[in-house]
Design a protein around this motif. Structure first.
Motif, PDB file in Angstrom:
ATOM      1  N   CYS A   9      -1.940  -7.707  -4.540  1.00  0.00           N
ATOM      2  CA  CYS A   9      -1.571  -8.853  -3.699  1.00  0.00           C
ATOM      3  C   CYS A   9      -1.155  -8.416  -2.298  1.00  0.00           C
ATOM      4  O   CYS A   9      -1.466  -9.092  -1.322  1.00  0.00           O
ATOM      5  CB  CYS A   9      -0.484  -9.681  -4.374  1.00  0.00           C
ATOM      6  SG  CYS A   9      -1.135 -10.631  -5.784  1.00  0.00           S
ATOM      7  N   ARG A  10      -0.483  -7.282  -2.206  1.00  0.00           N
ATOM      8  CA  ARG A  10      -0.146  -6.751  -0.876  1.00  0.00           C
ATOM      9  C   ARG A  10      -1.425  -6.438  -0.091  1.00  0.00           C
ATOM     10  O   ARG A  10      -1.515  -6.689   1.107  1.00  0.00           O
ATOM     11  CB  ARG A  10       0.712  -5.495  -1.005  1.00  0.00           C
ATOM     12  CG  ARG A  10       2.142  -5.805  -1.348  1.00  0.00           C
ATOM     13  CD  ARG A  10       3.004  -4.540  -1.351  1.00  0.00           C
ATOM     14  NE  ARG A  10       4.358  -4.876  -1.716  1.00  0.00           N
ATOM     15  CZ  ARG A  10       5.048  -4.294  -2.683  1.00  0.00           C
ATOM     16  NH1 ARG A  10       4.516  -3.303  -3.378  1.00  0.00           N
ATOM     17  NH2 ARG A  10       6.278  -4.679  -2.955  1.00  0.00           N
ATOM     18  N   GLU A  11      -2.384  -5.873  -0.791  1.00  0.00           N
ATOM     19  CA  GLU A  11      -3.679  -5.556  -0.182  1.00  0.00           C
ATOM     20  C   GLU A  11      -4.371  -6.842   0.277  1.00  0.00           C
ATOM     21  O   GLU A  11      -4.926  -6.903   1.380  1.00  0.00           O
ATOM     22  CB  GLU A  11      -4.535  -4.824  -1.227  1.00  0.00           C
ATOM     23  CG  GLU A  11      -5.519  -3.809  -0.739  1.00  0.00           C
ATOM     24  CD  GLU A  11      -5.098  -2.985   0.458  1.00  0.00           C
ATOM     25  OE1 GLU A  11      -5.816  -3.065   1.469  1.00  0.00           O
ATOM     26  OE2 GLU A  11      -4.091  -2.255   0.407  1.00  0.00           O
ATOM     27  N   ARG A  16       4.596 -16.246   2.855  1.00  0.00           N
ATOM     28  CA  ARG A  16       5.219 -15.857   1.601  1.00  0.00           C
ATOM     29  C   ARG A  16       6.192 -16.963   1.173  1.00  0.00           C
ATOM     30  O   ARG A  16       6.977 -17.445   1.988  1.00  0.00           O
ATOM     31  CB  ARG A  16       5.978 -14.543   1.826  1.00  0.00           C
ATOM     32  CG  ARG A  16       6.715 -14.018   0.628  1.00  0.00           C
ATOM     33  CD  ARG A  16       7.525 -12.795   1.046  1.00  0.00           C
ATOM     34  NE  ARG A  16       8.482 -12.452   0.022  1.00  0.00           N
ATOM     35  CZ  ARG A  16       8.311 -11.480  -0.851  1.00  0.00           C
ATOM     36  NH1 ARG A  16       7.238 -10.717  -0.781  1.00  0.00           N
ATOM     37  NH2 ARG A  16       9.225 -11.244  -1.758  1.00  0.00           N
ATOM     38  N   LEU A  52       1.182  -6.517  -7.940  1.00  0.00           N
ATOM     39  CA  LEU A  52       1.928  -6.494  -6.682  1.00  0.00           C
ATOM     40  C   LEU A  52       1.160  -5.705  -5.618  1.00  0.00           C
ATOM     41  O   LEU A  52       1.015  -6.158  -4.475  1.00  0.00           O
ATOM     42  CB  LEU A  52       3.303  -5.859  -6.933  1.00  0.00           C
ATOM     43  CG  LEU A  52       4.481  -6.267  -6.071  1.00  0.00           C
ATOM     44  CD1 LEU A  52       4.621  -7.759  -5.944  1.00  0.00           C
ATOM     45  CD2 LEU A  52       5.763  -5.661  -6.638  1.00  0.00           C
ATOM     46  N   PHE A  99      -2.923  -9.684   1.069  1.00  0.00           N
ATOM     47  CA  PHE A  99      -2.158 -10.215   2.197  1.00  0.00           C
ATOM     48  C   PHE A  99      -2.656  -9.572   3.493  1.00  0.00           C
ATOM     49  O   PHE A  99      -2.934 -10.260   4.478  1.00  0.00           O
ATOM     50  CB  PHE A  99      -0.662  -9.932   1.978  1.00  0.00           C
ATOM     51  CG  PHE A  99       0.248 -10.737   2.853  1.00  0.00           C
ATOM     52  CD1 PHE A  99       0.724 -11.972   2.432  1.00  0.00           C
ATOM     53  CD2 PHE A  99       0.652 -10.263   4.097  1.00  0.00           C
ATOM     54  CE1 PHE A  99       1.579 -12.723   3.234  1.00  0.00           C
ATOM     55  CE2 PHE A  99       1.502 -11.001   4.909  1.00  0.00           C
ATOM     56  CZ  PHE A  99       1.964 -12.236   4.471  1.00  0.00           C
ATOM     57  N   ARG A 100      -2.793  -8.245   3.470  1.00  0.00           N
ATOM     58  CA  ARG A 100      -3.295  -7.520   4.649  1.00  0.00           C
ATOM     59  C   ARG A 100      -4.732  -7.934   4.972  1.00  0.00           C
ATOM     60  O   ARG A 100      -5.087  -8.135   6.132  1.00  0.00           O
ATOM     61  CB  ARG A 100      -3.233  -6.006   4.414  1.00  0.00           C
ATOM     62  CG  ARG A 100      -1.835  -5.426   4.572  1.00  0.00           C
ATOM     63  CD  ARG A 100      -1.848  -3.902   4.594  1.00  0.00           C
ATOM     64  NE  ARG A 100      -2.075  -3.314   3.282  1.00  0.00           N
ATOM     65  CZ  ARG A 100      -1.124  -3.064   2.390  1.00  0.00           C
ATOM     66  NH1 ARG A 100       0.137  -3.334   2.671  1.00  0.00           N
ATOM     67  NH2 ARG A 100      -1.414  -2.526   1.225  1.00  0.00           N
TER      68      ARG A 100
END
Length: 138
Positions: free
Chosen positions: A119-121, A135, A116, A123-124
């Motif tokens: 994946c956030r990294e 998303r 998680l 996305f940025r």
């Protein structure tokens, strides 16, 4: 380029691989060359086995990158695609060094804390590169 993060509600790694098989089958049925980018050899081998038995009624034609880089569905690690402008299903926690070779990228996210965060990294990072990732809840 279209970039989507498909978000699963579970933390089970097997659910993530099943989702990858479903998305690969869908992409292949729509005529796209599909590359499944795996995190490591063990995951690649597990996905290879899963694709053989994924659906009894329909075979998903696939091969390892080193055996047939032009198969309809290719299982790879960090290799560049042999066929451009296809679908990349990224199971690796990092962004592919070859994203510009694809017309569509799907990242499959589950609720494992480390994945998680990665994946956030990603996305940025996609946003910083000028892409507009979306998303999608599964």
């Amino acid at each position: 380029m279209r970039i989507e993060f498909y978000v699963l509600s579970s933390a089970n790694p097997a659910d993530r691989l099943r989702a990858a098989c479903q998305l690969a089958a869908k992409g292949w049925r729509h005529g796209l060359p599909v590359m499944l980018r795996c995190a490591n050899v063990a995951q690649r081998d597990e996905l290879d086995q899963l694709l053989w038995r994924f659906r009894a009624e329909s075979f998903i034609p696939h091969d390892l990158h080193e055996d047939d880089a032009e198969a309809p569905v290719v299982l790879a690690l960090d290799e560049a695609p042999a066929i451009q402008q296809g679908l990349l299903i990224n199971l690796n926690p990092s962004i592919s060094p070859h994203i510009e070779c694809f017309s569509r990228v799907i990242e499959i996210v589950n609720q494992e804390p480390d994945l998680l965060a990665a994946c956030r990294e990603n996305f940025r990072a996609y946003r910083q590169r000028g892409y507009d990732p979306k998303r999608v809840e599964l």
